[in-house]
Design an enzyme around this catalytic site. Structure first.
Site, mmCIF file in Angstrom:
data_model
loop_
_atom_site.group_PDB
_atom_site.id
_atom_site.type_symbol
_atom_site.label_atom_id
_atom_site.label_comp_id
_atom_site.label_asym_id
_atom_site.label_seq_id
_atom_site.Cartn_x
_atom_site.Cartn_y
_atom_site.Cartn_z
ATOM 1 N N ARG A 58 127.584 -107.162 -36.178
ATOM 2 C CA ARG A 58 126.903 -108.055 -34.922
ATOM 3 C C ARG A 58 127.732 -108.085 -34.027
ATOM 4 O O ARG A 58 128.205 -108.436 -32.388
ATOM 5 C CB ARG A 58 126.214 -109.383 -35.024
ATOM 6 C CG ARG A 58 125.418 -109.882 -34.306
ATOM 7 C CD ARG A 58 125.245 -111.667 -34.222
ATOM 8 N NE ARG A 58 124.921 -112.074 -36.082
ATOM 9 C CZ ARG A 58 125.977 -112.554 -36.177
ATOM 10 N NH1 ARG A 58 127.028 -113.357 -35.907
ATOM 11 N NH2 ARG A 58 125.839 -112.986 -37.424
ATOM 12 N N TYR A 113 116.096 -111.906 -8.879
ATOM 13 C CA TYR A 113 114.885 -110.990 -10.075
ATOM 14 C C TYR A 113 114.192 -112.144 -10.589
ATOM 15 O O TYR A 113 114.863 -113.297 -11.124
ATOM 16 C CB TYR A 113 115.427 -110.277 -10.418
ATOM 17 C CG TYR A 113 115.027 -109.946 -11.981
ATOM 18 C CD1 TYR A 113 114.013 -108.501 -11.731
ATOM 19 C CD2 TYR A 113 114.766 -109.384 -13.490
ATOM 20 C CE1 TYR A 113 112.841 -107.801 -12.184
ATOM 21 C CE2 TYR A 113 114.566 -108.911 -13.652
ATOM 22 C CZ TYR A 113 113.068 -108.569 -14.515
ATOM 23 O OH TYR A 113 112.945 -107.502 -14.805
ATOM 24 N N ASP A 185 123.740 -109.973 -9.989
ATOM 25 C CA ASP A 185 123.322 -109.562 -10.616
ATOM 26 C C ASP A 185 123.353 -108.076 -9.574
ATOM 27 O O ASP A 185 122.858 -107.513 -9.213
ATOM 28 C CB ASP A 185 121.461 -109.406 -10.646
ATOM 29 C CG ASP A 185 120.517 -108.689 -11.359
ATOM 30 O OD1 ASP A 185 120.495 -106.970 -11.654
ATOM 31 O OD2 ASP A 185 119.604 -108.671 -11.824
ATOM 32 N N LYS A 210 118.529 -99.592 -16.105
ATOM 33 C CA LYS A 210 118.377 -98.698 -15.247
ATOM 34 C C LYS A 210 118.814 -98.307 -15.155
ATOM 35 O O LYS A 210 119.146 -96.772 -15.907
ATOM 36 C CB LYS A 210 118.299 -99.866 -14.513
ATOM 37 C CG LYS A 210 117.777 -100.801 -14.057
ATOM 38 C CD LYS A 210 115.910 -101.396 -13.943
ATOM 39 C CE LYS A 210 115.450 -102.658 -14.048
ATOM 40 N NZ LYS A 210 114.488 -102.425 -15.623
HETATM 41 C C1 LIG Z 1 117.926 -107.020 -11.029
HETATM 42 C C2 LIG Z 1 117.309 -106.562 -11.617
HETATM 43 N N1 LIG Z 1 117.846 -107.243 -13.115
HETATM 44 C C3 LIG Z 1 116.908 -107.435 -14.434
HETATM 45 C C4 LIG Z 1 116.084 -106.493 -14.804
HETATM 46 C C5 LIG Z 1 116.057 -107.026 -16.558
HETATM 47 O O1 LIG Z 1 116.037 -106.092 -17.026
HETATM 48 P P1 LIG Z 1 115.650 -105.564 -18.377
HETATM 49 O O2 LIG Z 1 114.425 -104.650 -17.971
HETATM 50 O O3 LIG Z 1 116.463 -104.849 -19.064
HETATM 51 O O4 LIG Z 1 115.743 -106.517 -19.087
HETATM 52 C C6 LIG Z 1 115.924 -105.508 -13.681
HETATM 53 C C7 LIG Z 1 115.346 -105.349 -14.280
HETATM 54 O O5 LIG Z 1 114.208 -104.695 -13.550
HETATM 55 C C8 LIG Z 1 116.082 -105.819 -12.395
HETATM 56 O O6 LIG Z 1 115.067 -105.410 -11.635
#
Ligand SMILES: Cc1ncc(COP(=O)(O)O)c(C=O)c1O
Length: 395
Positions: A58, A113, A185, A210
């Site tokens: 882990r 988000y 983010d 992504k």
């Molecule tokens: C800007 C942004 N941050 C975080 C996330 C979350 O990522 P995950 O789908 O891997 O949890 C997304 C997903 O669409 C996103 O667009």
């Protein structure tokens, strides 16, 4: 593009070379996919001292180490460590649990988000953390929102639906004067196009699902932190037991190796299509910070070295059936949410119901597009067919 040629050169090479240890990998270019929970110690003395590079599955393997080293090199000299999480959301929630406690106050950008927002309003509120949302364009006036117990600020630049561009250095400057940490983010730009830790951010998140993965085949998240924040992140990751499966770690590293070429292609095609869309009679506005008309353009130009392939458009007022005809006609643009892969996507969105510090009133139906790696003229032809169907419903 506000490219510093030196920075881009360095990043391109680092993406390929960092985290590779061919000797340890017995000559192979890539690390093995290490599947492991148990790590054996050679002697009782080693066991008592917990001596050894790896101690427990882990806590890390040769595969996770290779990925972490590559990301640290890409983030630059202000990165003290990178934590690995099983999704982007897990990376965000782990970072927030690491730095907040009951009684704290949190400032969150209104374009964040949506699941981040749900976590702040849900679990964090339940644990006694209070959240205030702020206008993404607030800049240094954010000073007026700080309280004696404000511990952190969350920004997203640009917001992944509405594309407002917060002034991160200005916000970070105020936050640091008030003793708060800044969490960014950074999924839209990735550290290839935006080194947020160099701009006052303390913790930079990637939904590596992504662009880092890049092939729509993994869920993955990373938390990069500076020296001030890294001990808290590392401790939370250990306490929460956050880790990711070895195949996904390997695929994240494999994706990282080609991030530069993919992002340059997404950027080029994205801007080409954004400009083409801006000239379409059906389109009221294109929301893309790399376009000179965009309100966030000056900040993008100052702080970013490029733009990825995700942006939005606002159509002129039209009934839902016209928008649905467009969506049902396009073939290369799939209707799906998780962007950053090789394929093009389109989704309708409406932030009206969840914005609280700002009002979302774009003046028409809004669509978010991800421009993938398909031929750009084919993509335009696909969208043109969609607009024909859109217009046919209005006759
Ligand atoms: C800007 C942004 N941050 C975080 C996330 C979350 O990522 P995950 O789908 O891997 O949890 C997304 C997903 O669409 C996103 O667009």
């Amino acid at each position: 593009m506000a490219v510093s040629d030196d920075a881009t050169r360095l990043a391109e090479t680092r993406l390929v070379t960092a985290g590779r240890d061919t000797t340890a990998q017995k000559g192979f270019v890539n690390p093995p996919v290490v599947r492991g929970s148990t790590v054996l110690y050679s002697t009782a003395d080693d066991l008592h001292a917990h001596r050894g590079e790896f101690q427990y599955g882990r806590h890390g393997t040769p595969t996770t180490k290779a990925l972490q080293q590559a990301l640290i090199a890409l983030e630059g000299p202000n990165c003290a460590g990178v934590g690995i999480a099983p999704s982007g959301v897990a990376a965000i929630t782990t970072a927030l649990l690491a730095i907040l406690k009951s009684g704290d106050h949190l400032l969150v950008c209104d374009n964040v988000y949506r699941p981040t927002r749900l976590f702040c309003n849900g679990m964090l509120a339940r644990y006694g953390v209070e959240t205030t949302y702020f206008d993404p364009l607030i800049g240094s006036e954010i000073a007026g929102l700080f309280r004696s117990n404000t511990r952190a600020v969350i920004v997203e630049a640009p917001g992944s639906q509405s594309f407002e561009m917060p002034d991160i250095p200005a916000i970070a400057n105020v936050a640091h004067q008030c003793g708060a940490l800044v969490v960014d983010d950074n999924t839209w730009a990735t550290p290839y196009f935006h080194r947020s830790l160099d701009q006052g951010v303390d913790i930079s998140i990637q939904a590596a699902t992504k662009y880092i993965g890049g092939h729509s085949d993994i869920m993955f998240g990373t938390v990069s932190a500076n020296a001030k924040a890294w001990p808290m992140i590392a401790d939370a990751i250990r306490q929460l037991g956050v880790c990711a499966g070895p195949d996904d770690v390997f695929l994240a590293l494999r994706g990282l190796r080609t991030l530069a070429v993919r992002l340059e292609h997404h950027q080029r095609s994205g801007l080409d299509i954004a400009n083409w869309l801006a000239a379409r009679p059906e389109v009221r506005r294109v929301l893309h910070p790399a376009m000179s008309h965009d309100p966030g353009h000056a900040i993008w130009k100052r702080d970013f070295t490029g733009a990825s392939g995700l942006f939005s458009i606002v159509l002129k007022e039209a009934p839902q059936r016209a928008v649905d005809a467009l969506l049902d006609t396009v073939k290369l643009f799939g209707m799906g949410y998780s962007w950053g892969g090789f394929e093009s996507l389109i989704i309708p969105f409406d932030c009206t119901s969840y914005r609280t510090a700002t009002k979302w009133a774009p003046g028409g139906p809004a669509l978010r597009l991800h421009i993938g790696l398909e031929n750009v003229e084919d993509l335009k032809a696909d969208l043109a067919a969609g607009f024909d169907a859109f217009n046919a419903t209005l006759r």
